[in-house]
Design a protein around this motif. Structure first.
Motif, PDB file in Angstrom:
ATOM      1  N   GLN A 164       0.836  -1.192   0.000  1.00  0.00           N
ATOM      2  CA  GLN A 164       0.000   0.000   0.000  1.00  0.00           C
ATOM      3  C   GLN A 164       0.872   1.244   0.000  1.00  0.00           C
ATOM      4  OE1 GLN A 164      -2.253   0.610   3.593  1.00  0.00           O
ATOM      5  NE2 GLN A 164      -3.774   1.912   2.610  1.00  0.00           N
ATOM      6  N   VAL A 165       0.553   2.171  -0.880  1.00  0.00           N
ATOM      7  CA  VAL A 165       1.248   3.460  -0.927  1.00  0.00           C
ATOM      8  C   VAL A 165       0.425   4.468  -0.121  1.00  0.00           C
ATOM      9  CG1 VAL A 165       2.107   5.306  -2.407  1.00  0.00           C
ATOM     10  CG2 VAL A 165       2.223   2.929  -3.170  1.00  0.00           C
ATOM     11  N   HIS A 166       1.060   5.080   0.861  1.00  0.00           N
ATOM     12  CA  HIS A 166       0.345   5.893   1.848  1.00  0.00           C
ATOM     13  C   HIS A 166       0.994   7.276   1.963  1.00  0.00           C
ATOM     14  CE1 HIS A 166      -1.311   7.045   5.772  1.00  0.00           C
ATOM     15  NE2 HIS A 166      -2.161   6.040   5.672  1.00  0.00           N
ATOM     16  N   PRO A 167       0.210   8.337   2.139  1.00  0.00           N
ATOM     17  CA  PRO A 167       0.796   9.689   2.204  1.00  0.00           C
ATOM     18  C   PRO A 167       1.543   9.984   3.492  1.00  0.00           C
ATOM     19  CG  PRO A 167      -1.562   9.799   2.600  1.00  0.00           C
ATOM     20  CD  PRO A 167      -1.258   8.383   2.174  1.00  0.00           C
ATOM     21  N   GLY A 168       1.333   9.157   4.523  1.00  0.00           N
ATOM     22  CA  GLY A 168       1.945   9.424   5.825  1.00  0.00           C
ATOM     23  C   GLY A 168       0.923   9.985   6.792  1.00  0.00           C
ATOM     24  N   SER A 169       1.247   9.910   8.088  1.00  0.00           N
ATOM     25  CA  SER A 169       0.307  10.320   9.121  1.00  0.00           C
ATOM     26  C   SER A 169       1.033  11.001  10.270  1.00  0.00           C
ATOM     27  CB  SER A 169      -0.454   9.099   9.677  1.00  0.00           C
ATOM     28  OG  SER A 169      -1.080   8.366   8.668  1.00  0.00           O
ATOM     29  N   VAL A 170       0.244  11.666  11.091  1.00  0.00           N
ATOM     30  CA  VAL A 170       0.734  12.219  12.352  1.00  0.00           C
ATOM     31  C   VAL A 170      -0.212  11.771  13.460  1.00  0.00           C
ATOM     32  CG1 VAL A 170       1.890  14.232  11.381  1.00  0.00           C
ATOM     33  CG2 VAL A 170      -0.549  14.366  11.942  1.00  0.00           C
ATOM     34  N   ALA A 171       0.305  11.699  14.684  1.00  0.00           N
ATOM     35  CA  ALA A 171      -0.503  11.356  15.847  1.00  0.00           C
ATOM     36  C   ALA A 171      -0.035  12.217  17.014  1.00  0.00           C
ATOM     37  CB  ALA A 171      -0.376   9.870  16.184  1.00  0.00           C
ATOM     38  N   VAL A 172      -0.958  12.459  17.957  1.00  0.00           N
ATOM     39  CA  VAL A 172      -0.669  13.379  19.055  1.00  0.00           C
ATOM     40  C   VAL A 172      -1.004  12.739  20.395  1.00  0.00           C
ATOM     41  CG1 VAL A 172      -1.073  15.672  20.017  1.00  0.00           C
ATOM     42  CG2 VAL A 172      -1.323  15.300  17.540  1.00  0.00           C
ATOM     43  N   LEU A 173       0.006  12.580  21.239  1.00  0.00           N
ATOM     44  CA  LEU A 173      -0.223  12.180  22.616  1.00  0.00           C
ATOM     45  C   LEU A 173      -0.317  13.466  23.428  1.00  0.00           C
ATOM     46  CD1 LEU A 173       1.344   9.218  24.471  1.00  0.00           C
ATOM     47  CD2 LEU A 173       0.986  11.400  25.634  1.00  0.00           C
ATOM     48  N   ALA A 174      -1.550  13.874  23.721  1.00  0.00           N
ATOM     49  CA  ALA A 174      -1.805  15.126  24.443  1.00  0.00           C
ATOM     50  C   ALA A 174      -1.880  14.835  25.933  1.00  0.00           C
ATOM     51  CB  ALA A 174      -3.098  15.757  23.946  1.00  0.00           C
ATOM     52  N   LEU A 175      -0.996  15.453  26.695  1.00  0.00           N
ATOM     53  CA  LEU A 175      -0.845  15.182  28.121  1.00  0.00           C
ATOM     54  C   LEU A 175      -1.294  16.403  28.909  1.00  0.00           C
ATOM     55  CD1 LEU A 175       0.374  12.960  30.018  1.00  0.00           C
ATOM     56  CD2 LEU A 175       2.511  14.274  29.933  1.00  0.00           C
ATOM     57  N   ASP A 176      -2.296  16.216  29.801  1.00  0.00           N
ATOM     58  CA  ASP A 176      -2.802  17.365  30.547  1.00  0.00           C
ATOM     59  C   ASP A 176      -2.051  17.554  31.859  1.00  0.00           C
ATOM     60  OD1 ASP A 176      -3.883  15.612  32.446  1.00  0.00           O
ATOM     61  OD2 ASP A 176      -5.945  15.837  31.744  1.00  0.00           O
ATOM     62  N   GLU A 177      -2.466  18.564  32.637  1.00  0.00           N
ATOM     63  CA  GLU A 177      -1.745  18.928  33.860  1.00  0.00           C
ATOM     64  C   GLU A 177      -1.897  17.880  34.957  1.00  0.00           C
ATOM     65  OE1 GLU A 177      -5.893  20.324  34.091  1.00  0.00           O
ATOM     66  OE2 GLU A 177      -4.292  20.504  32.591  1.00  0.00           O
ATOM     67  N   GLU A 178      -2.849  16.951  34.799  1.00  0.00           N
ATOM     68  CA  GLU A 178      -3.033  15.877  35.770  1.00  0.00           C
ATOM     69  C   GLU A 178      -2.375  14.572  35.309  1.00  0.00           C
ATOM     70  OE1 GLU A 178      -7.057  15.488  37.303  1.00  0.00           O
ATOM     71  OE2 GLU A 178      -7.498  17.528  36.629  1.00  0.00           O
ATOM     72  N   ASP A 179      -1.493  14.676  34.326  1.00  0.00           N
ATOM     73  CA  ASP A 179      -0.754  13.535  33.789  1.00  0.00           C
ATOM     74  C   ASP A 179      -1.681  12.490  33.168  1.00  0.00           C
ATOM     75  OD1 ASP A 179       1.935  12.700  33.347  1.00  0.00           O
ATOM     76  OD2 ASP A 179       1.631  11.040  34.721  1.00  0.00           O
ATOM     77  N   ARG A 180      -2.717  12.986  32.502  1.00  0.00           N
ATOM     78  CA  ARG A 180      -3.654  12.121  31.791  1.00  0.00           C
ATOM     79  C   ARG A 180      -3.506  12.344  30.289  1.00  0.00           C
ATOM     80  NH1 ARG A 180      -9.277  13.964  34.170  1.00  0.00           N
ATOM     81  NH2 ARG A 180      -8.351  15.898  33.358  1.00  0.00           N
ATOM     82  N   VAL A 181      -3.726  11.272  29.540  1.00  0.00           N
ATOM     83  CA  VAL A 181      -3.629  11.315  28.078  1.00  0.00           C
ATOM     84  C   VAL A 181      -5.031  11.385  27.487  1.00  0.00           C
ATOM     85  CG1 VAL A 181      -2.865  10.080  26.015  1.00  0.00           C
ATOM     86  CG2 VAL A 181      -1.467  10.034  28.086  1.00  0.00           C
TER      87      VAL A 181
END
Length: 208
Positions: free
Chosen positions: A44-61
């Protein structure tokens, strides 16, 4: 011996694209092997991706639960999306996806990991970002469609996510890699040692 992935390209005798979809396609290459034989490889030819691990002030994702038809599962994931424009800055794409999928913005961005999701059958490359100092975004929420209309949201402590990954309860590759990379960075040189958000990405080069 240096343990580092290196670019290399073997000779291709013939190439065809038997299927072209909306975002991806399938390519068939006849590749010359080291012994001189020729083997056919479909991928499969794919354009690529991004992902975000967003971490809040209470150390939660920040997590999103979304139905994924190919695996017939509703998976807990981190916000992610395609690089829609060739040469697009991956940071800009990640900021867009975080806004569109979670209506969240972040002030501090770092690179957690760069991965090939399934290099034996797909050329997709993903850059996983760590986003901190997160807050609710301004403006109207992005209008969702298809699977996204059924998404659920949660914020889960990092330690609990590590436990769930190792227990085999979570399977999304970006979530698994992101959470374990975060834990490893904390146990090692610390989050401030992570690469900057604009670090070079040879798999999907960008200019600005």
């Amino acid at each position: 011996m240096t343990i580092k992935d290196t670019p290399e390209e073997w000779e291709i005798r013939d190439s065809a694209t038997p299927f072209t979809g909306n975002k991806t396609s399938v390519r068939t290459d006849d590749v010359v092997m080291p012994d001189g034989s020729v083997a056919r490889r479909d991928y499969q030819v794919h354009p690529g991706s991004v992902a975000v691990l967003a971490l809040d002030e209470e150390d939660r994702v920040l997590l999103i639960s979304q139905y994924r038809h190919p695996v017939r599962h509703k998976l807990w994931e981190i916000p992610a999306g395609l690089l829609d424009v060739p040469g697009e800055n991956p940071l800009h794409a990640a900021q867009r996806e975080l806004y569109e999928e979670a209506h969240v913005k972040a002030e501090d961005w770092r690179v957690l990991a760069d991965v090939y999701t399934s290099p034996g059958g797909c050329d997709e490359a993903v850059r996983i970002f760590l986003a901190r100092d997160v807050s609710e975004a301004e403006g109207e929420r992005f209008v969702t469609e298809h699977e996204e209309t059924d998404m659920e949201y949660a914020r889960v402590p990092v330690d609990e996510l590590v436990r769930l990954v190792l227990a085999g309860d979570l399977h999304n590759n970006c979530l698994v890699v992101g959470v374990l990379a975060l834990a490893a960075a904390r146990a090692g040189d610390g989050l401030e040692s992570l690469r900057p958000a604009d670090a070079p990405w040879p798999a999907r080069p960008f200019t600005s």
